[in-house]
Every structure is written in C-alpha cells, then in structure tokens.
Write a protein that holds these residues in place. Structure first.
Motif, mmCIF file in Angstrom:
data_model
loop_
_atom_site.group_PDB
_atom_site.id
_atom_site.type_symbol
_atom_site.label_atom_id
_atom_site.label_comp_id
_atom_site.label_asym_id
_atom_site.label_seq_id
_atom_site.Cartn_x
_atom_site.Cartn_y
_atom_site.Cartn_z
ATOM 1 N N ASN B 11 0.815 -1.214 0.000
ATOM 2 C CA ASN B 11 0.000 0.000 0.000
ATOM 3 C C ASN B 11 0.848 1.263 0.000
ATOM 4 O OD1 ASN B 11 -3.256 -0.087 0.664
ATOM 5 N ND2 ASN B 11 -2.209 -2.025 0.949
ATOM 6 N N GLY B 12 2.183 1.104 0.026
ATOM 7 C CA GLY B 12 3.049 2.275 -0.013
ATOM 8 C C GLY B 12 3.523 2.765 1.352
ATOM 9 N N LYS B 13 3.386 1.913 2.368
ATOM 10 C CA LYS B 13 3.783 2.315 3.730
ATOM 11 C C LYS B 13 5.263 2.639 3.819
ATOM 12 C CE LYS B 13 2.836 -1.582 5.704
ATOM 13 N NZ LYS B 13 2.183 -2.481 4.749
ATOM 14 N N SER B 14 6.104 1.699 3.341
ATOM 15 C CA SER B 14 7.546 1.849 3.511
ATOM 16 C C SER B 14 8.079 3.072 2.772
ATOM 17 C CB SER B 14 8.278 0.595 3.041
ATOM 18 O OG SER B 14 7.963 -0.480 3.889
ATOM 19 N N THR B 15 7.587 3.281 1.564
ATOM 20 C CA THR B 15 8.046 4.427 0.777
ATOM 21 C C THR B 15 7.677 5.736 1.467
ATOM 22 O OG1 THR B 15 7.624 3.085 -1.165
ATOM 23 C CG2 THR B 15 7.961 5.430 -1.553
ATOM 24 N N TYR B 16 6.436 5.823 1.923
ATOM 25 C CA TYR B 16 5.991 7.043 2.596
ATOM 26 C C TYR B 16 6.748 7.236 3.914
ATOM 27 C CZ TYR B 16 2.920 10.794 4.127
ATOM 28 O OH TYR B 16 2.432 12.010 4.535
ATOM 29 N N ALA B 17 6.978 6.113 4.608
ATOM 30 C CA ALA B 17 7.708 6.179 5.878
ATOM 31 C C ALA B 17 9.132 6.697 5.645
ATOM 32 C CB ALA B 17 7.734 4.808 6.535
ATOM 33 N N GLN B 18 9.752 6.271 4.535
ATOM 34 C CA GLN B 18 11.108 6.750 4.206
ATOM 35 C C GLN B 18 11.097 8.251 3.966
ATOM 36 O OE1 GLN B 18 12.990 4.434 1.049
ATOM 37 N NE2 GLN B 18 12.273 2.573 1.967
ATOM 38 N N GLN B 19 10.055 8.725 3.269
ATOM 39 C CA GLN B 19 9.953 10.172 3.013
ATOM 40 C C GLN B 19 9.804 10.938 4.319
ATOM 41 O OE1 GLN B 19 6.619 10.574 0.343
ATOM 42 N NE2 GLN B 19 7.649 9.497 -1.313
ATOM 43 N N LEU B 20 8.968 10.391 5.217
ATOM 44 C CA LEU B 20 8.762 11.060 6.508
ATOM 45 C C LEU B 20 10.058 11.125 7.310
ATOM 46 C CD1 LEU B 20 5.357 9.459 7.549
ATOM 47 C CD2 LEU B 20 5.738 11.888 7.079
ATOM 48 N N ALA B 21 10.791 9.988 7.313
ATOM 49 C CA ALA B 21 12.046 9.941 8.073
ATOM 50 C C ALA B 21 13.028 10.959 7.501
ATOM 51 C CB ALA B 21 12.638 8.540 8.026
ATOM 52 N N LYS B 22 13.012 11.124 6.203
ATOM 53 C CA LYS B 22 13.902 12.083 5.561
ATOM 54 C C LYS B 22 13.502 13.516 5.914
ATOM 55 C CE LYS B 22 16.714 12.636 1.664
ATOM 56 N NZ LYS B 22 16.933 12.689 0.255
ATOM 57 N N HIS B 23 12.191 13.752 5.937
ATOM 58 C CA HIS B 23 11.675 15.066 6.330
ATOM 59 C C HIS B 23 12.075 15.434 7.756
ATOM 60 C CE1 HIS B 23 9.170 17.155 3.471
ATOM 61 N NE2 HIS B 23 8.807 15.988 2.983
ATOM 62 N N GLN B 24 12.220 14.394 8.586
ATOM 63 C CA GLN B 24 12.542 14.646 9.996
ATOM 64 C C GLN B 24 14.051 14.692 10.236
ATOM 65 O OE1 GLN B 24 9.386 13.796 12.887
ATOM 66 N NE2 GLN B 24 9.657 11.714 12.211
ATOM 67 N N ASN B 25 14.792 14.655 9.140
ATOM 68 C CA ASN B 25 16.244 14.705 9.223
ATOM 69 C C ASN B 25 16.682 15.971 9.960
ATOM 70 O OD1 ASN B 25 18.912 14.288 8.740
ATOM 71 N ND2 ASN B 25 18.859 14.961 6.606
ATOM 72 N N ASN B 26 17.668 15.784 10.848
ATOM 73 C CA ASN B 26 18.126 16.889 11.672
ATOM 74 C C ASN B 26 19.649 16.975 11.570
ATOM 75 O OD1 ASN B 26 18.366 18.791 13.708
ATOM 76 N ND2 ASN B 26 18.123 17.286 15.369
ATOM 77 N N PRO B 27 20.168 17.498 10.424
ATOM 78 C CA PRO B 27 21.616 17.494 10.200
ATOM 79 C C PRO B 27 22.351 18.231 11.319
ATOM 80 C CG PRO B 27 20.436 18.328 8.274
ATOM 81 C CD PRO B 27 19.449 18.203 9.367
ATOM 82 N N PRO B 28 23.551 17.809 11.702
ATOM 83 C CA PRO B 28 24.345 16.749 11.075
ATOM 84 C C PRO B 28 24.041 15.350 11.620
ATOM 85 C CG PRO B 28 25.620 17.727 12.831
ATOM 86 C CD PRO B 28 24.275 18.431 12.830
ATOM 87 N N HIS B 29 22.953 15.186 12.364
ATOM 88 C CA HIS B 29 22.663 13.866 12.924
ATOM 89 C C HIS B 29 22.184 12.907 11.838
ATOM 90 C CE1 HIS B 29 23.249 15.783 16.691
ATOM 91 N NE2 HIS B 29 22.257 16.618 16.507
ATOM 92 N N PRO B 30 22.486 11.626 11.986
ATOM 93 C CA PRO B 30 22.145 10.671 10.918
ATOM 94 C C PRO B 30 20.645 10.378 10.804
ATOM 95 C CG PRO B 30 23.710 9.732 12.519
ATOM 96 C CD PRO B 30 23.182 10.990 13.108
ATOM 97 N N ILE B 31 20.277 9.825 9.650
ATOM 98 C CA ILE B 31 18.949 9.226 9.501
ATOM 99 C C ILE B 31 19.193 7.722 9.590
ATOM 100 C CG2 ILE B 31 16.822 9.131 8.160
ATOM 101 C CD1 ILE B 31 17.840 11.269 6.355
ATOM 102 N N TYR B 32 18.614 7.112 10.601
ATOM 103 C CA TYR B 32 18.855 5.687 10.818
ATOM 104 C C TYR B 32 17.737 4.853 10.217
ATOM 105 C CZ TYR B 32 22.201 7.096 14.447
ATOM 106 O OH TYR B 32 23.248 7.635 15.130
ATOM 107 N N TYR B 33 18.126 3.810 9.496
ATOM 108 C CA TYR B 33 17.156 2.808 9.077
ATOM 109 C C TYR B 33 17.347 1.626 10.020
ATOM 110 C CZ TYR B 33 14.504 -0.571 6.469
ATOM 111 O OH TYR B 33 13.578 -1.525 6.126
#
Lengths: 109, 184
Positions: B11-33
C-alpha cells in the motif's frame, strides 16, 4: 443503533464500553454469531431481520472480515459474504457508524 | 515527531515512511534505518536486497536490530531521525525462537523496549502491517501472533503524535493532522 466495526483486536469493545458504559446494550462479535448460525444450518437472512428488530437501540460491534482472500472452505466463504451483507444493512440502518483503527475511532456516518 | 504508519501489503507504507524519516532529518545527525528483518530463507534475502536497493541514495545509516529494540538507544545518536520497519518483523523474531518454541509473552518485552525508545527519541517513524480483516480461522499460534501485533500497534499508536494508514498510496490521518502538516 450504533455500529462499531474494524479489524480484529482494534479496540472496538473497549471504545464502546468507555463511551456507553452501562447506558446501552452492547452486542459484541456479531460476526461470530453469524458463523454459528451458518454452521447450525439456520436461515441467516431471517435471523438478521430479527436481529435488527430486536436491537434498534443497541451498540452493535462486528469484526470486518471483508479484506482477505476468498476462503476455499464453503462455510467460511458464505460467512464472509453474510457478514458483508449484514454490515451493509447495519450501516444503512445505523444512526452512527464508527470504524476503529489501532484503537483510534473514526466516525464515518 | 513520533509517527506510526500501518496498512495492507503493497500500500506504499515503507516508501511514505522513508519520506517522513527524511523530512525529519536533523543534520548533522544521521537518519537511521532500523533493519528488523532476520533472513530465514532465499525469498527473505531477495526482499532485503530489494529494500536496500530502494533505500540507495536516501542517505540512511542502516542499523541491524532484529531483537531487543531498545539496543538502538546505545548504538545510535538519540537526536537522529529513525525509521523502524517493521513491528511485524520485530514480533516474529522475538516470538518464534530458533529452537522452534513460541514465546507468547514476547509482546510485553517489545512494548517495554519500545516505550524506552519512544521516551528518548523524538523523531521516529514506526511501520506495521494491518493483518486483521480477513475471513479465515487461524491456528492458535497465528491467532496469538495477530493478537500480539495488534497489542503493539495500539500501544505504539497511543504513544505516537501522528497515526497514519496507507491505503494504496493515499494516506489517511487518524491522529495528529496538525502536527503532520507542520513538517511539510
């Protein structure tokens, strides 16, 4: 009548009890009742009509079993369709319809 | 923001979740999968490879945590943005032991771990699977698994700021609409 539905374990009964307490009759697990009618060879549509006559003011809870693969077992196949027919009629008759998702209610009627 | 997303498969959960995680990116801190899947057969290996390929170029740092989810608190920077995909795999790993035994109380341990994570990490997206609406009578072990996953879903939904349902690429907001709009 108020209809509350959703997948299994979504918090339907908990929601109904929190909201209505002892003020209204709560009829839970209508889907399981329908399965027992089919297994006992009862006339399901007749029983459903009687159910609606007797539960005009009740809070009616039913599991939504409409989103899976068509079952191979003819009893489960009939069950799936009878629950669907029941739900469509119930939603039409109900003053309010609430769907639960992960414990969160959404009023859809 | 703490975000929970569920829905049916593909249904597109993972793709949307990846976008959200990217939106919540707080540089220079990492985005963890936070990778939760422990491969048990070739099909799993292919699925994992496909998911890894889909994440290429997104800038994720992959953390393997198929069990003891609270472990990410010692290996990761709490200020990072986290994507935990999925509760479904986490529960399977903790509930179905390599010995063939079933730990039917695994959900309690996972809930404790998740509650630690949710109290220390403020930017996280948690993915689950909606497996509750089919007309089938399962064996008691499978039914126990469904019940346990639903418990975790409700627990996480309660402790998250935003709760979403993916319906074939369309996103239904069950909780926290205002907060979600604020990040876009």
């Amino acid at each position: 009548m108020i209809l509350i539905f959703g997948g299994v374990y979504q918090g339907k009964l908990c929601y109904a009890e929190d909201r209505f307490g002892d003020t209204r009759t709560i009829v839970n697990d209508v889907d399981k009742w329908l399965l027992s009618l089919i297994q006992d060879g009862k006339d399901v549509s007749e029983e459903i009509s009687r159910f609606f006559d007797e539960n005009k003011d009740a809070v009616v809870i039913c599991n939504d079993i409409s989103c899976g693969v068509v079952p191979i077992d003819p009893v489960l196949r009939k069950w799936r369709e009878d629950v669907g027919r029941f739900m469509a009629q119930a939603a039409e008759k109900a003053d309010e319809v609430v769907r639960l998702f992960c414990g969160i209610p959404t009023r859809i009627k | 923001m703490r975000i929970f997303i569920s829905g049916g498969c593909k249904n597109g959960k993972s793709t949307y979740a990846q976008q959200l995680a990217k939106h919540q990116n707080n540089p220079p801190h990492p985005i963890y999968y936070v990778a939760t899947m422990a491969a048990t057969d070739h099909e799993d290996e292919e699925r994992i490879a496909r998911h890894q390929h889909e994440r290429d170029g997104w800038g994720f740092t992959t953390v393997e945590q198929p069990k003891n989810i609270e472990g990410i608190l010692t290996t990761c920077n709490h200020s990072g943005s986290f994507l935990l995909d999925s509760l479904t795999a986490l529960l399977a790993n903790e509930m179905f032991l390599a010995t063939g035994e079933v730990d039917s109380s695994a959900y309690e341990k996972i809930a404790t771990g998740l509650s630690q994570v949710l109290s220390k990490v403020s930017n996280i997206v948690i993915v689950s699977d909606y497996i509750y609406s089919d007309a089938f009578i399962y064996d008691s072990v499978t039914e126990d698994y469904r019940k346990s996953l639903a418990y975790l879903d409700r627990f996480v939904a309660k402790h998250c700021d935003v709760v979403l349902e993916a319906a074939y690429t369309q996103i239904v907001i069950h909780k926290g609409e205002g907060m979600l709009n604020a990040i876009y």
